[in-house]
Design a protein around this motif. Sequence first.
Motif, PDB file in Angstrom:
ATOM      1  N   GLY A  76       0.699  -1.191  -0.071  1.00  0.00           N
ATOM      2  CA  GLY A  76       0.053   0.216  -0.106  1.00  0.00           C
ATOM      3  C   GLY A  76       0.853   1.145   0.050  1.00  0.00           C
ATOM      4  N   VAL A  77       1.923   1.451   0.713  1.00  0.00           N
ATOM      5  CA  VAL A  77       2.671   2.243   0.690  1.00  0.00           C
ATOM      6  C   VAL A  77       3.535   2.320  -0.533  1.00  0.00           C
ATOM      7  CG1 VAL A  77       4.733   3.193   1.918  1.00  0.00           C
ATOM      8  CG2 VAL A  77       3.181   2.327   3.482  1.00  0.00           C
ATOM      9  N   GLY A  78       3.987   1.396  -1.071  1.00  0.00           N
ATOM     10  CA  GLY A  78       4.611   1.556  -2.102  1.00  0.00           C
ATOM     11  C   GLY A  78       3.718   2.070  -3.572  1.00  0.00           C
ATOM     12  N   LEU A  79       2.261   1.588  -3.388  1.00  0.00           N
ATOM     13  CA  LEU A  79       1.408   2.169  -4.269  1.00  0.00           C
ATOM     14  C   LEU A  79       1.274   3.636  -4.006  1.00  0.00           C
ATOM     15  CD1 LEU A  79      -0.808   1.734  -6.665  1.00  0.00           C
ATOM     16  CD2 LEU A  79      -2.410   1.304  -4.577  1.00  0.00           C
ATOM     17  N   PHE A  80       1.001   4.266  -2.997  1.00  0.00           N
ATOM     18  CA  PHE A  80       0.994   5.389  -2.620  1.00  0.00           C
ATOM     19  C   PHE A  80       2.091   6.221  -3.295  1.00  0.00           C
ATOM     20  CE2 PHE A  80       1.782   9.397  -0.278  1.00  0.00           C
ATOM     21  CZ  PHE A  80       0.635  10.139  -0.492  1.00  0.00           C
ATOM     22  N   VAL A  81       3.562   5.954  -3.083  1.00  0.00           N
ATOM     23  CA  VAL A  81       4.615   6.683  -3.548  1.00  0.00           C
ATOM     24  C   VAL A  81       4.746   6.514  -4.856  1.00  0.00           C
ATOM     25  CG1 VAL A  81       7.204   6.347  -3.664  1.00  0.00           C
ATOM     26  CG2 VAL A  81       6.005   5.889  -1.468  1.00  0.00           C
ATOM     27  N   TYR A  82       4.043   5.602  -5.767  1.00  0.00           N
ATOM     28  CA  TYR A  82       4.104   5.711  -7.107  1.00  0.00           C
ATOM     29  C   TYR A  82       3.057   6.513  -7.461  1.00  0.00           C
ATOM     30  CZ  TYR A  82       2.851   4.155 -11.594  1.00  0.00           C
ATOM     31  OH  TYR A  82       2.416   4.146 -13.101  1.00  0.00           O
ATOM     32  N   GLY A  83       1.813   6.545  -6.957  1.00  0.00           N
ATOM     33  CA  GLY A  83       0.808   7.540  -7.204  1.00  0.00           C
ATOM     34  C   GLY A  83       1.011   8.875  -7.131  1.00  0.00           C
ATOM     35  N   VAL A  84       1.801   9.249  -5.838  1.00  0.00           N
ATOM     36  CA  VAL A  84       2.222  10.585  -5.869  1.00  0.00           C
ATOM     37  C   VAL A  84       3.247  11.039  -7.071  1.00  0.00           C
ATOM     38  CG1 VAL A  84       3.514  12.070  -4.500  1.00  0.00           C
ATOM     39  CG2 VAL A  84       2.099  10.575  -3.423  1.00  0.00           C
ATOM     40  N   SER A  85       4.135  10.319  -7.388  1.00  0.00           N
ATOM     41  CA  SER A  85       5.298  10.602  -8.453  1.00  0.00           C
ATOM     42  C   SER A  85       4.512  10.469  -9.614  1.00  0.00           C
ATOM     43  CB  SER A  85       6.403   9.291  -8.317  1.00  0.00           C
ATOM     44  OG  SER A  85       6.837   9.357  -6.940  1.00  0.00           O
ATOM     45  N   ALA A  86       3.636   9.533 -10.108  1.00  0.00           N
ATOM     46  CA  ALA A  86       3.188   9.429 -11.459  1.00  0.00           C
ATOM     47  C   ALA A  86       1.993  10.162 -11.674  1.00  0.00           C
ATOM     48  CB  ALA A  86       2.964   8.078 -11.873  1.00  0.00           C
ATOM     49  N   TYR A  87       1.041  10.401 -10.641  1.00  0.00           N
ATOM     50  CA  TYR A  87      -0.185  10.949 -10.854  1.00  0.00           C
ATOM     51  C   TYR A  87      -0.667  12.108  -9.794  1.00  0.00           C
ATOM     52  CZ  TYR A  87      -0.673   6.660 -13.459  1.00  0.00           C
ATOM     53  OH  TYR A  87      -0.602   5.572 -14.368  1.00  0.00           O
ATOM     54  N   ALA A  88       0.535  12.546  -8.987  1.00  0.00           N
ATOM     55  CA  ALA A  88       0.198  13.742  -8.091  1.00  0.00           C
ATOM     56  C   ALA A  88      -0.944  13.349  -7.082  1.00  0.00           C
ATOM     57  CB  ALA A  88      -0.109  14.998  -9.018  1.00  0.00           C
ATOM     58  N   TRP A  89      -1.182  12.164  -6.725  1.00  0.00           N
ATOM     59  CA  TRP A  89      -1.913  11.772  -5.815  1.00  0.00           C
ATOM     60  C   TRP A  89      -1.743  12.378  -4.544  1.00  0.00           C
ATOM     61  CZ3 TRP A  89      -2.148   5.737  -5.615  1.00  0.00           C
ATOM     62  CH2 TRP A  89      -2.979   5.133  -6.716  1.00  0.00           C
ATOM     63  N   TYR A  90      -2.839  12.703  -3.671  1.00  0.00           N
ATOM     64  CA  TYR A  90      -2.660  13.352  -2.628  1.00  0.00           C
ATOM     65  C   TYR A  90      -3.473  12.734  -1.228  1.00  0.00           C
ATOM     66  CZ  TYR A  90      -1.710  17.163   0.941  1.00  0.00           C
ATOM     67  OH  TYR A  90      -1.391  17.913   2.147  1.00  0.00           O
ATOM     68  N   LEU A  91      -4.068  13.568  -0.280  1.00  0.00           N
ATOM     69  CA  LEU A  91      -4.604  12.942   0.671  1.00  0.00           C
ATOM     70  C   LEU A  91      -5.849  12.131   0.235  1.00  0.00           C
ATOM     71  CD1 LEU A  91      -4.485  15.588   3.616  1.00  0.00           C
ATOM     72  CD2 LEU A  91      -3.127  13.492   3.166  1.00  0.00           C
ATOM     73  N   PRO A  92      -6.913  12.520  -0.553  1.00  0.00           N
ATOM     74  CA  PRO A  92      -7.994  11.574  -0.783  1.00  0.00           C
ATOM     75  C   PRO A  92      -7.519  10.128  -1.258  1.00  0.00           C
ATOM     76  CG  PRO A  92      -8.484  13.751  -1.641  1.00  0.00           C
ATOM     77  CD  PRO A  92      -7.002  13.725  -1.181  1.00  0.00           C
ATOM     78  N   GLU A  93      -6.735  10.242  -2.477  1.00  0.00           N
ATOM     79  CA  GLU A  93      -6.105   8.891  -2.886  1.00  0.00           C
ATOM     80  C   GLU A  93      -5.385   8.168  -1.707  1.00  0.00           C
ATOM     81  OE1 GLU A  93      -6.360  11.959  -6.031  1.00  0.00           O
ATOM     82  OE2 GLU A  93      -5.287  11.787  -4.115  1.00  0.00           O
ATOM     83  N   LEU A  94      -4.443   8.655  -0.829  1.00  0.00           N
ATOM     84  CA  LEU A  94      -3.844   7.957   0.159  1.00  0.00           C
ATOM     85  C   LEU A  94      -4.722   7.363   1.233  1.00  0.00           C
ATOM     86  CD1 LEU A  94      -1.328   7.141   1.710  1.00  0.00           C
ATOM     87  CD2 LEU A  94      -1.255   9.462   2.855  1.00  0.00           C
ATOM     88  N   THR A  95      -6.048   8.194   1.583  1.00  0.00           N
ATOM     89  CA  THR A  95      -6.934   7.530   2.566  1.00  0.00           C
ATOM     90  C   THR A  95      -7.658   6.629   1.828  1.00  0.00           C
ATOM     91  OG1 THR A  95      -7.462   9.747   3.345  1.00  0.00           O
ATOM     92  CG2 THR A  95      -9.116   8.121   3.524  1.00  0.00           C
ATOM     93  N   ALA A  96      -8.183   6.530   0.511  1.00  0.00           N
ATOM     94  CA  ALA A  96      -8.338   5.205  -0.197  1.00  0.00           C
ATOM     95  C   ALA A  96      -7.555   4.079  -0.189  1.00  0.00           C
ATOM     96  CB  ALA A  96      -8.801   5.660  -1.696  1.00  0.00           C
ATOM     97  N   VAL A  97      -6.266   4.451  -0.469  1.00  0.00           N
ATOM     98  CA  VAL A  97      -5.207   3.283  -0.407  1.00  0.00           C
ATOM     99  C   VAL A  97      -5.372   2.525   0.842  1.00  0.00           C
ATOM    100  CG1 VAL A  97      -2.916   2.673  -0.285  1.00  0.00           C
ATOM    101  CG2 VAL A  97      -3.841   4.270  -2.123  1.00  0.00           C
ATOM    102  N   PHE A  98      -5.155   3.400   2.108  1.00  0.00           N
ATOM    103  CA  PHE A  98      -5.334   2.875   3.557  1.00  0.00           C
ATOM    104  C   PHE A  98      -6.343   2.079   3.555  1.00  0.00           C
ATOM    105  CE2 PHE A  98      -1.761   5.647   4.523  1.00  0.00           C
ATOM    106  CZ  PHE A  98      -1.096   4.706   5.573  1.00  0.00           C
ATOM    107  N   LEU A  99      -7.559   2.512   3.222  1.00  0.00           N
ATOM    108  CA  LEU A  99      -8.886   1.910   3.377  1.00  0.00           C
ATOM    109  C   LEU A  99      -9.056   0.553   2.707  1.00  0.00           C
ATOM    110  CD1 LEU A  99     -11.704   4.543   2.906  1.00  0.00           C
ATOM    111  CD2 LEU A  99     -11.300   3.349   5.018  1.00  0.00           C
TER     112      LEU A  99
END
Length: 454
Positions: free
Chosen positions: A256-279
């Motif tokens: 999950g952490v790896g997915l978020f790191v990739y999302g931030v780098s590739a798609y500029a994810w922030y708190l909404p996406e991170l919240t969804a990843v944690f859920l």
Amino acid sequence: MTGLRSWRFPDSLVLIFGLILLAQLATYVLPAGEFEREGRQVIHGTYRVVEAAPISPLTFLTAIPVGLIDAADIIIFILVVGGVFGVLRTTGAIDALIGSAIHRLSDRPVLLVGGLVTLFAVGSSTVGMAEEYVPFVPLLVAMCLALKADAVVALGIVYVGAGVGYACASLNPFTVLIGQSIAGVELTSGQSFRWLLLAVCLVVGIHHILRYQRQVRADPARSLVRDVGYSDGFELPEDVQLTPPRMVVLAIVAAGVGLFVYGVSAYAWYLPELTAVFLGVALAAAVATRLAPNLVATAFYAGAAELTTTAIIVGFARTIQVVLAEGQVIDTVINGLASPLESLPGQLAALGMLTVQTVCNLFIPSGSGQAYVTMPIMAPIADLTGLTRQTAVLAYQFGDGFTNMAVPTNPVLMGMLALARIPYQRWLLFVGPLLLKLYLVAIAALMFAVEIGY
């Protein structure tokens, strides 16, 4: 003793409410003013005093719900991730990981503390993590108590790492990349120097934490929180075996952490996406360990409830900026601080920029917000004083990142302090000497940057 402690060490909420009142008083003393803006970015040289009606005497109350609304994304994230960590702790995987770390590294604090501080610093330096670290605070407090340290060591591991990571950020998209973009500097350029600074500041920070940890372990009476109760809420369970199902849960968390790191780098994810990843992590962990749905719900409620105080503190801290913005005095402060720099020679201008950015962080604790307000001013000043714009960005990073470890207007810090039960003034006793050391490094780095034309 209780009355004395209440007077000398007010609760975080009391302290923040006092700062809200001071912010309102400042709006009656300072003239209202504003810069012209293109989007969020101010235009250098456009500051002017404006006519503004005095804010209502009740603004210090009416601004509080506005502050809570403005901080809604962080508050929701904190509550949801608190619930998620409640589920993860119910699986036993997190406590098993802590138990394993204690068993393997209890006699090697340099590896344990140094490794964790470095991990948090790299996360902040590369993808801008800070709010994401809130749920780790109670876990690290439990670990440090088991190692005969205290909560100050635990919070030092998290926030010294985050502060140094932001101040010496290599690729942080919310600070250094925004600052470079506004200043017209090539994105990601100059990062070799910043990685070197990160390593130097990490050594300084880790040494400071370990020195304090050794003092507390040798004499518990020297703990800054020796009279604070930690008998409930921070205990490790008896069953801390790292079983196969728990290892699967840890793998899910890592993915999950790896997915978020990739999302931030590739798609500029922030708190909404991170919240969804944690859920998603919580659901996958519950399935992997075959937790009953009702047990998952109960654990989620309990985990979210434990972070309610933290969420409230975050909202109240955001209110300070709401009041200053309502009175239209933030731009007045920025203009008053920056204007004298134009007549200074290069090295003094660099130190002046560091001072300005440090003071500005008290009023604009958001790294990206500070970049949009100050960098359009500092970049032209750098040209006038013979500095490179890269050096101006570096001064901004130092002023933003290091002071994040101390300013009471930083909602994430104040929330973490409440969660770790550390009075703000006692945290300052710990972090104040460290900031002096780090600022000496920052001053030397800026002087060197001026000399080499960084």
